[in-house]
Design an enzyme around this catalytic site. Structure first.
Site, PDB file in Angstrom:
ATOM      1  N   GLY A  46     -61.768 -67.766  -6.498  1.00  0.00           N
ATOM      2  CA  GLY A  46     -62.234 -66.429  -6.176  1.00  0.00           C
ATOM      3  C   GLY A  46     -61.984 -66.141  -4.708  1.00  0.00           C
ATOM      4  O   GLY A  46     -61.895 -67.068  -3.895  1.00  0.00           O
ATOM      5  N   GLN A  51     -62.867 -61.929   3.201  1.00  0.00           N
ATOM      6  CA  GLN A  51     -62.500 -63.302   3.535  1.00  0.00           C
ATOM      7  C   GLN A  51     -61.084 -63.382   4.109  1.00  0.00           C
ATOM      8  O   GLN A  51     -60.678 -64.435   4.595  1.00  0.00           O
ATOM      9  CB  GLN A  51     -62.580 -64.203   2.306  1.00  0.00           C
ATOM     10  CG  GLN A  51     -63.993 -64.495   1.848  1.00  0.00           C
ATOM     11  CD  GLN A  51     -63.965 -65.438   0.665  1.00  0.00           C
ATOM     12  OE1 GLN A  51     -63.859 -64.991  -0.479  1.00  0.00           O
ATOM     13  NE2 GLN A  51     -64.052 -66.730   0.942  1.00  0.00           N
ATOM     14  N   CYS A  92     -66.722 -72.992  -0.747  1.00  0.00           N
ATOM     15  CA  CYS A  92     -66.267 -71.675  -0.326  1.00  0.00           C
ATOM     16  C   CYS A  92     -65.070 -71.833   0.606  1.00  0.00           C
ATOM     17  O   CYS A  92     -65.106 -72.656   1.523  1.00  0.00           O
ATOM     18  CB  CYS A  92     -67.396 -70.939   0.387  1.00  0.00           C
ATOM     19  SG  CYS A  92     -66.935 -69.304   0.983  1.00  0.00           S
ATOM     20  N   LEU A  93     -64.032 -71.034   0.376  1.00  0.00           N
ATOM     21  CA  LEU A  93     -62.849 -71.097   1.223  1.00  0.00           C
ATOM     22  C   LEU A  93     -63.161 -70.713   2.672  1.00  0.00           C
ATOM     23  O   LEU A  93     -62.477 -71.154   3.589  1.00  0.00           O
ATOM     24  CB  LEU A  93     -61.746 -70.190   0.670  1.00  0.00           C
ATOM     25  CG  LEU A  93     -61.185 -70.575  -0.699  1.00  0.00           C
ATOM     26  CD1 LEU A  93     -60.161 -69.550  -1.162  1.00  0.00           C
ATOM     27  CD2 LEU A  93     -60.583 -71.970  -0.673  1.00  0.00           C
ATOM     28  N   HIS A 134     -70.835 -65.149  -6.508  1.00  0.00           N
ATOM     29  CA  HIS A 134     -70.410 -65.694  -5.216  1.00  0.00           C
ATOM     30  C   HIS A 134     -69.584 -64.650  -4.457  1.00  0.00           C
ATOM     31  O   HIS A 134     -69.817 -64.408  -3.264  1.00  0.00           O
ATOM     32  CB  HIS A 134     -69.605 -66.979  -5.456  1.00  0.00           C
ATOM     33  CG  HIS A 134     -69.087 -67.629  -4.218  1.00  0.00           C
ATOM     34  ND1 HIS A 134     -69.610 -68.809  -3.745  1.00  0.00           N
ATOM     35  CD2 HIS A 134     -68.094 -67.289  -3.361  1.00  0.00           C
ATOM     36  CE1 HIS A 134     -68.949 -69.157  -2.642  1.00  0.00           C
ATOM     37  NE2 HIS A 134     -68.017 -68.248  -2.395  1.00  0.00           N
ATOM     38  N   GLU A 135     -68.635 -64.030  -5.154  1.00  0.00           N
ATOM     39  CA  GLU A 135     -67.783 -63.029  -4.497  1.00  0.00           C
ATOM     40  C   GLU A 135     -68.572 -61.770  -4.159  1.00  0.00           C
ATOM     41  O   GLU A 135     -68.337 -61.148  -3.116  1.00  0.00           O
ATOM     42  CB  GLU A 135     -66.550 -62.715  -5.351  1.00  0.00           C
ATOM     43  CG  GLU A 135     -65.660 -63.912  -5.638  1.00  0.00           C
ATOM     44  CD  GLU A 135     -65.301 -64.745  -4.415  1.00  0.00           C
ATOM     45  OE1 GLU A 135     -65.122 -64.180  -3.315  1.00  0.00           O
ATOM     46  OE2 GLU A 135     -65.187 -65.973  -4.553  1.00  0.00           O
ATOM     47  N   HIS A 138     -70.167 -62.268  -0.936  1.00  0.00           N
ATOM     48  CA  HIS A 138     -69.265 -62.006   0.192  1.00  0.00           C
ATOM     49  C   HIS A 138     -69.227 -60.518   0.514  1.00  0.00           C
ATOM     50  O   HIS A 138     -69.321 -60.131   1.682  1.00  0.00           O
ATOM     51  CB  HIS A 138     -67.839 -62.491  -0.113  1.00  0.00           C
ATOM     52  CG  HIS A 138     -67.642 -63.942   0.126  1.00  0.00           C
ATOM     53  ND1 HIS A 138     -67.747 -64.518   1.368  1.00  0.00           N
ATOM     54  CD2 HIS A 138     -67.343 -64.944  -0.734  1.00  0.00           C
ATOM     55  CE1 HIS A 138     -67.520 -65.813   1.274  1.00  0.00           C
ATOM     56  NE2 HIS A 138     -67.275 -66.101   0.003  1.00  0.00           N
TER      57      HIS A 138
END
Length: 148
Positions: A46, A51, A92-93, A134-135, A138
């Protein structure tokens, strides 16, 4: 358009995100294409637009085993969620090396627009529900390290 991951503690991850207008501009079409590339190149499942340095309400996910089924979500809104919650570890990236136990509803009902401007609705369960939430975090300026 070259984009790269924005990582904590970059303050951009805490800036407000804005709804996207339709029809999509060429820059938004390019952004979505490039987001897919960045997500796959970083072995993500994702990725939200903020991000990669764009404060737009767009995220993508791909929870397929083959990593060939990206889904695009524009101006998403969670409309319902389960009362029952499950705690699982998340990475998480934008927070490399961090793995945090996060408690989330086991399903969510999401409304969004596809790339063609058509309204969509689906209930997501299990891993897809977790990734969607999660997204969404963000897009709402929250990181997994804020939820621990």
């Amino acid at each position: 358009m070259e984009i790269k991951l924005v990582k904590h503690p970059d303050v951009f991850l805490k800036q407000e995100t804005h709804e996207v207008e339709f029809p999509l501009s060429n820059s938004n079409v390019d952004l979505i294409h490039n987001m897919k590339t960045v997500m796959y190149n970083n072995n993500g499942i994702g990725l939200a637009a903020n991000q990669v340095g764009y404060n737009r309400r767009i995220f993508i996910i791909d929870v397929s085993n083959e990593k060939n089924s990206p889904q695009v979500f524009i101006n998403p809104v969670i409309e319902k969620q389960a009362k029952e919650k499950l705690t699982e570890g998340e990475g998480c990236l934008s927070c490399p090396g961090k793995f945090v136990d996060v408690r989330r509803p086991i399903y969510v009902g999401l409304k969004w627009f596809c790339e063609h401007g058509e309204e969509q609705y689906k209930t997501f369960y299990n891993l897809p529900a977790r990734v969607v939430q999660h997204e969404m975090d963000h897009l709402n300026n929250k990181l997994i390290i804020d939820l621990s």
